[in-house]
Design a protein around this motif. Structure first.
Motif, PDB file in Angstrom:
ATOM      1  N   CYS A  48       0.853  -1.193   0.000  1.00  0.00           N
ATOM      2  CA  CYS A  48       0.000   0.000   0.000  1.00  0.00           C
ATOM      3  C   CYS A  48       0.888   1.242   0.000  1.00  0.00           C
ATOM      4  N   MET A  49       0.651   2.141  -0.951  1.00  0.00           N
ATOM      5  CA  MET A  49       1.505   3.317  -1.113  1.00  0.00           C
ATOM      6  C   MET A  49       0.732   4.580  -0.725  1.00  0.00           C
ATOM      7  N   PRO A  50       1.127   5.248   0.374  1.00  0.00           N
ATOM      8  CA  PRO A  50       0.419   6.462   0.796  1.00  0.00           C
ATOM      9  C   PRO A  50       0.814   7.661  -0.065  1.00  0.00           C
ATOM     10  N   LEU A  51       0.043   8.729   0.019  1.00  0.00           N
ATOM     11  CA  LEU A  51       0.285   9.906  -0.826  1.00  0.00           C
ATOM     12  C   LEU A  51       1.611  10.590  -0.530  1.00  0.00           C
ATOM     13  N   ASP A  52       2.009  10.600   0.753  1.00  0.00           N
ATOM     14  CA  ASP A  52       3.147  11.439   1.142  1.00  0.00           C
ATOM     15  C   ASP A  52       4.334  10.625   1.681  1.00  0.00           C
ATOM     16  N   ASN A  53       4.401   9.354   1.338  1.00  0.00           N
ATOM     17  CA  ASN A  53       5.528   8.481   1.735  1.00  0.00           C
ATOM     18  C   ASN A  53       5.586   8.183   3.230  1.00  0.00           C
ATOM     19  N   ILE A  54       4.520   8.483   3.949  1.00  0.00           N
ATOM     20  CA  ILE A  54       4.506   8.190   5.395  1.00  0.00           C
ATOM     21  C   ILE A  54       3.293   7.295   5.684  1.00  0.00           C
ATOM     22  N   PRO A  55       3.491   6.172   6.381  1.00  0.00           N
ATOM     23  CA  PRO A  55       2.349   5.300   6.672  1.00  0.00           C
ATOM     24  C   PRO A  55       1.252   6.013   7.468  1.00  0.00           C
ATOM     25  N   TYR A  56       0.045   5.470   7.419  1.00  0.00           N
ATOM     26  CA  TYR A  56      -1.072   5.969   8.218  1.00  0.00           C
ATOM     27  C   TYR A  56      -1.200   5.057   9.443  1.00  0.00           C
ATOM     28  N   ILE A  57      -0.838   5.592  10.598  1.00  0.00           N
ATOM     29  CA  ILE A  57      -0.896   4.782  11.827  1.00  0.00           C
ATOM     30  C   ILE A  57      -1.527   5.644  12.916  1.00  0.00           C
ATOM     31  N   VAL A  98      -6.050   2.407  12.909  1.00  0.00           N
ATOM     32  CA  VAL A  98      -5.648   1.829  11.620  1.00  0.00           C
ATOM     33  C   VAL A  98      -4.129   1.801  11.510  1.00  0.00           C
ATOM     34  N   ALA A  99      -3.637   0.826  10.800  1.00  0.00           N
ATOM     35  CA  ALA A  99      -2.203   0.749  10.464  1.00  0.00           C
ATOM     36  C   ALA A  99      -2.123   0.298   9.018  1.00  0.00           C
ATOM     37  N   THR A 100      -1.722   1.208   8.141  1.00  0.00           N
ATOM     38  CA  THR A 100      -1.660   0.866   6.714  1.00  0.00           C
ATOM     39  C   THR A 100      -0.670   1.796   6.001  1.00  0.00           C
ATOM     40  N   GLY A 101      -0.480   1.561   4.696  1.00  0.00           N
ATOM     41  CA  GLY A 101       0.400   2.437   3.900  1.00  0.00           C
ATOM     42  C   GLY A 101       1.871   2.241   4.224  1.00  0.00           C
ATOM     43  N   PHE A 102       2.271   0.990   4.440  1.00  0.00           N
ATOM     44  CA  PHE A 102       3.652   0.722   4.858  1.00  0.00           C
ATOM     45  C   PHE A 102       4.646   0.743   3.703  1.00  0.00           C
ATOM     46  N   GLN A 103       4.186   1.003   2.485  1.00  0.00           N
ATOM     47  CA  GLN A 103       5.035   0.978   1.292  1.00  0.00           C
ATOM     48  C   GLN A 103       5.775  -0.361   1.219  1.00  0.00           C
ATOM     49  N   LYS A 104       7.067  -0.346   0.958  1.00  0.00           N
ATOM     50  CA  LYS A 104       7.766  -1.639   0.791  1.00  0.00           C
ATOM     51  C   LYS A 104       8.476  -2.049   2.075  1.00  0.00           C
ATOM     52  N   TRP A 105       8.083  -1.441   3.190  1.00  0.00           N
ATOM     53  CA  TRP A 105       8.854  -1.629   4.416  1.00  0.00           C
ATOM     54  C   TRP A 105       7.958  -2.125   5.545  1.00  0.00           C
ATOM     55  N   GLY A 106       7.162  -3.153   5.204  1.00  0.00           N
ATOM     56  CA  GLY A 106       6.111  -3.609   6.108  1.00  0.00           C
ATOM     57  C   GLY A 106       6.598  -4.189   7.418  1.00  0.00           C
ATOM     58  N   MET A 107       7.744  -4.863   7.408  1.00  0.00           N
ATOM     59  CA  MET A 107       8.199  -5.496   8.659  1.00  0.00           C
ATOM     60  C   MET A 107       8.559  -4.425   9.686  1.00  0.00           C
TER      61      MET A 107
END
Ligand code: FES
Length: 489
Positions: free
Chosen positions: A314-323, A335-344
């Motif tokens: 999931c790719m957020p608009l501003d490169n920062i996850p939504y947590i 909610v915890a989402t928008g981790f881009q390619k760095w989910g762990m």
């Protein structure tokens, strides 16, 4: 296809929820984020249950490359411009701290999960300036990085940025050690959430109802559209991995920043080669696995393929996850989402932040990751891009009819055809069996595209995916595609 993690670890099975269940916190999603949240809530004495639509860790957790690092591509040079030094430093600190928290947890619980401290590298075969800029930015926010052209990669690089003391592990072995004492229901998909008069929530699943004071969405992409509006704030991307035997063991985790860059990491036995990232629903030509195989044949002629798999981010608009809090109107939803390619790494950041919010402990990263933050002007191009994709996805479905006929459908591939004024996605099996499904995405109605690599119907708007015969693979859509029973010529 199984990932190398699924091939080498066996996660226990759990029952589905039948009947009624009362708890303080319902965690939707049994991936690494949901499990870490449950773990920290249990530690804090907060009752909770995990509701998993499929099986524990069966989503993106099993498809990760399992790098635990604060080196996230060219993130620091971007964030410095976008949100300034203070917030960029917080981002670095939160993620660097996540590496330490993993280590602490692994040591405390004595988890045997192939945890290894190892350097992380960004590299480029074309560019020096971008990595120089990233080096300056990373140093400015306190990270210890160094510039080099000397790597163990099987080809020369123009530049590489090394960050010492990052980590890798086996994500499923890690989780297995944490599952004891958790209350978990598998095959328990939350279909609907209702408010009660006394401020609680009712979560309806196929065979049960959970009553909870709080709800946490840890299900990769939140399936509720309103409130939250995550569908206008994120899209999804796919990328591909192959694990090879008989390939060189490298000294670190490598991530290529060039458009065709590859990612490399090892386990004790395998080399994992990754790449081919693209927006979900936009892989008409496919050939991502072929490219990885070609690279392996060139660099490691003795390498033998063990297994191949793909991941969805999931790719957020501003490169920062939504947590954090899901929406202003739902104070007890998280909610915890928008981790881009760095989910762990982001999972650990998210689990601690959400747990702190619930138990009322101050967390210094709350504002940075808040899903209620207002997008900066730097997000405008991404916002316009999301709008463009949504418009295209809807417009294609409504106005542009292709002229493909059933006879022209190649065996083993899918095509969109016009059939009696309707657009259908048609897949032909070797024995001639035809599967015809509606190409209208059940999420918000965009037209699906055929993914020739993975034989699936993928949505370019927000990334829902379906098998060739219409079964849901990935959300935010919640239902299968409508099937057309028979096609008469
Ligand atoms: Fe949103 Fe398809 S995933 S319209």
């Amino acid at each position: 296809m199984k990932s190398i993690w699924s091939e080498t670890a066996q996660i226990p099975k759990y029952p589905f929820l039948s009947g009624k269940c009362f708890t303080k916190t319902a965690i939707i999603g049994g991936g690494i984020t949901g499990i870490l949240i449950s773990y920290f809530l249990n530690e804090a004495g907060e009752e909770n249950v995990i509701l998993e639509a499929n099986e524990i860790a069966s989503g993106q957790t099993k498809n990760t490359t399992a790098k635990v690092t604060s080196q996230h591509g060219l993130i620091y040079s971007k964030l410095l411009v976008q949100v300034g030094k203070e917030k960029t430093s917080q981002y670095a600190k939160a993620n660097q701290n996540a590496v330490l928290e993993y280590e602490k947890l692994i040591q405390t619980k004595g988890l045997s999960c192939d945890w290894k401290r190892i350097p992380s590298y960004l590299y480029s075969c074309r560019d020096v300036a971008l990595l120089k800029k990233e080096e300056q930015a990373a140093k400015e926010v306190g990270l210890k990085v160094s510039f080099t052209t000397n790597t163990k990669l099987p080809f020369p690089v123009r530049s590489a940025l090394k960050q010492e003391n990052q980590a890798q592990f086996h994500p499923l072995k890690f989780l297995i050690g944490l599952l004891n004492e958790m209350t978990i229901y598998e095959h328990t998909k939350v279909e609907k959430i209702e408010n009660t008069k006394n401020g609680l929530y009712l979560l309806y699943t196929s065979k049960g109802i959970v009553t909870a004071k709080r709800v946490i969405f840890a299900s990769h992409y939140p399936f509720i559209n309103v409130p939250g509006y995550y569908f206008i704030r994120m899209h999804q991307e796919r990328s591909y991995c192959i694990a090879f035997r008989n390939a060189q063991i490298l000294d670190g985790m490598y991530f290529g920043i060039d458009p065709d860059g590859l990612s490399f990491r090892n386990t004790e036995e395998y080399l994992i080669l990754g790449g081919g990232s693209h927006r979900t629903g936009e892989s008409r030509k496919g050939k991502q696995y072929e490219r990885l195989k070609k690279a392996a044949a060139e660099f490691y002629p003795k390498a033998k393929e063990q297994t191949a798999w793909s991941a969805q981010d999931c790719m957020p608009l501003d490169n920062i996850p939504y947590i954090g809090r899901f929406s202003k109107t739902k104070p007890n939803w998280y909610v915890a989402t928008g981790f881009q390619k760095w989910g762990m790494t982001s999972s650990m950041v998210a689990a601690q932040l959400i747990c702190d919010l619930i138990i009322g402990k101050k967390n210094e990263y709350e504002t940075l990751f808040s899903p209620q933050r207002v997008p900066t002007l730097f997000s405008v191009p991404q916002i316009l891009d999301e709008g463009k994709h949504a418009f295209k996805g809807l417009a294609r479905r409504l106005f542009l009819f292709p002229k493909q006929q059933i006879e022209q459908i190649p065996v083993g591939q899918g095509k969109v055809i016009e059939y009696r004024g309707e657009k259908l996605g048609v897949y032909k099996e070797k024995d001639g069996t035809i599967h015809a499904v509606s190409v209208k995405c059940p999420h918000l109605g965009c037209e699906l595209n055929w993914n020739p690599e993975e034989l699936s119907w993928d949505c370019p708007c927000h990334g829902s995916r379906f098998t060739f015969d219409g079964h849901l693979i990935d959300g935010p859509a919640q239902s299968n595609l409508k099937k057309k029973k028979s096609l008469k010529k």
